[in-house]
Design an enzyme around this catalytic site. Structure first.
Site, PDB file in Angstrom:
ATOM      1  N   ASN A  19       0.897  -1.314   0.068  1.00 52.12           N
ATOM      2  CA  ASN A  19      -0.027  -0.167  -0.022  1.00 52.12           C
ATOM      3  C   ASN A  19       0.987   1.445   0.041  1.00 52.12           C
ATOM      4  OD1 ASN A  19      -2.108  -1.771   0.310  1.00 52.12           O
ATOM      5  ND2 ASN A  19      -2.778  -0.958   2.236  1.00 52.12           N
ATOM      6  N   ARG A  20       0.191   2.202  -0.360  1.00 52.43           N
ATOM      7  CA  ARG A  20       1.021   3.452  -0.384  1.00 52.43           C
ATOM      8  C   ARG A  20       1.327   4.069   1.112  1.00 52.43           C
ATOM      9  NH1 ARG A  20       1.677   5.829  -5.427  1.00 52.43           N
ATOM     10  NH2 ARG A  20       0.106   5.466  -6.905  1.00 52.43           N
TER      11      ARG A  20
END
Ligand code: C5P
Length: 214
Positions: A19-20
């Site tokens: 995930n960012r």
């Protein structure tokens, strides 16, 4: 205890999904709590950030390692789950690099669910921290989704943040948050992530003060 950063879920020895997350907000919270005198363990996925002053940092890569490190750090009075934990890992082991030439067609990946660290802590049968705080990064219906998330996971507070593109929150220095508890929702002014961290740390200290007096 604070979780921060992303988790990296390997596809093979050279590739991963994630995930960012820059880790900025979680690191700022760990630092702000330590500055108030708390003993802080920061369980961190891969980031490029320096360890905040007076914080013990445990580095992990995958969600399963993050859960193990979090459980090892128990008991804790407060747990704040800021990490952007990947919801899935790649099922099956690819011990060697998947070669592009080998099959001709792009490979298919099969995913398996990761443990939910926030839900595990919130529903821990013997060592539930007195205060469990989660984060909810949402791009639409922010309050609605975050309120339901608080109930579903069983945590005490959820800090909802609007990470839709126009807010510039993702990876940026500012954050726009709403604190959701059983008492309702409270929007905070847009502020630098360090200021948001100090506000949250102060809020937690007040909560503990009141609890001691009750
Ligand atoms: O479900 P979602 O990922 O949107 O929930 C966000 C909150 O749950 C964050 O506090 C995040 O740190 C936590 N979380 C977790 N373990 C997961 C997924 C999310 O601790 N596997």
């Amino acid at each position: 205890m604070v979780t921060a950063g992303p988790t990296h879920e390997p596809i093979d020895p050279v590739r991963y999904i994630a995930n960012r997350s820059s880790g900025k907000q979680g690191y700022a919270i760990a630092g702000a709590l330590a500055a108030l005198g708390a003993r802080v363990t920061l369980v961190s996925g891969p980031t490029h950030l320096p360890t905040p002053k007076d914080v013990d940092r445990v580095d992990v890569e995958q969600a399963v390692d993050m859960l193990a490190a979090v459980e090892k750090a128990l008991p804790a009075d407060i747990a704040i789950c800021v990490a952007a934990v990947a919801d899935w890992h790649v099922a099956g082991q690819n011990g060697q690099k998947i070669k592009k030439e080998a099959s001709g067609a792009p490979p298919s990946l099969r995913f398996a669910e990761n443990p939910d660290i926030l839900a595990t802590l919130s529903q821990h049968p013997t060592q539930r921290p007195a205060l469990v705080v989660g984060f909810a990064a949402e791009t639409e219906h922010v309050l609605d989704h975050a309120t339901r998330k608080r109930q579903r996971k069983g945590c005490d507070w959820i800090i909802a943040n609007d990470v839709s593109h126009q807010t510039g929150v993702m990876g940026g220095d500012d954050n726009l948050v709403t604190l959701i508890s059983a008492d309702g929702a409270e929007q905070w002014a847009k502020a630098d992530k360090h200021a948001v961290a100090r506000q949250l740390a102060t809020r937690i200290a007040d909560w503990f003060d009141h609890r001691r007096k009750d």
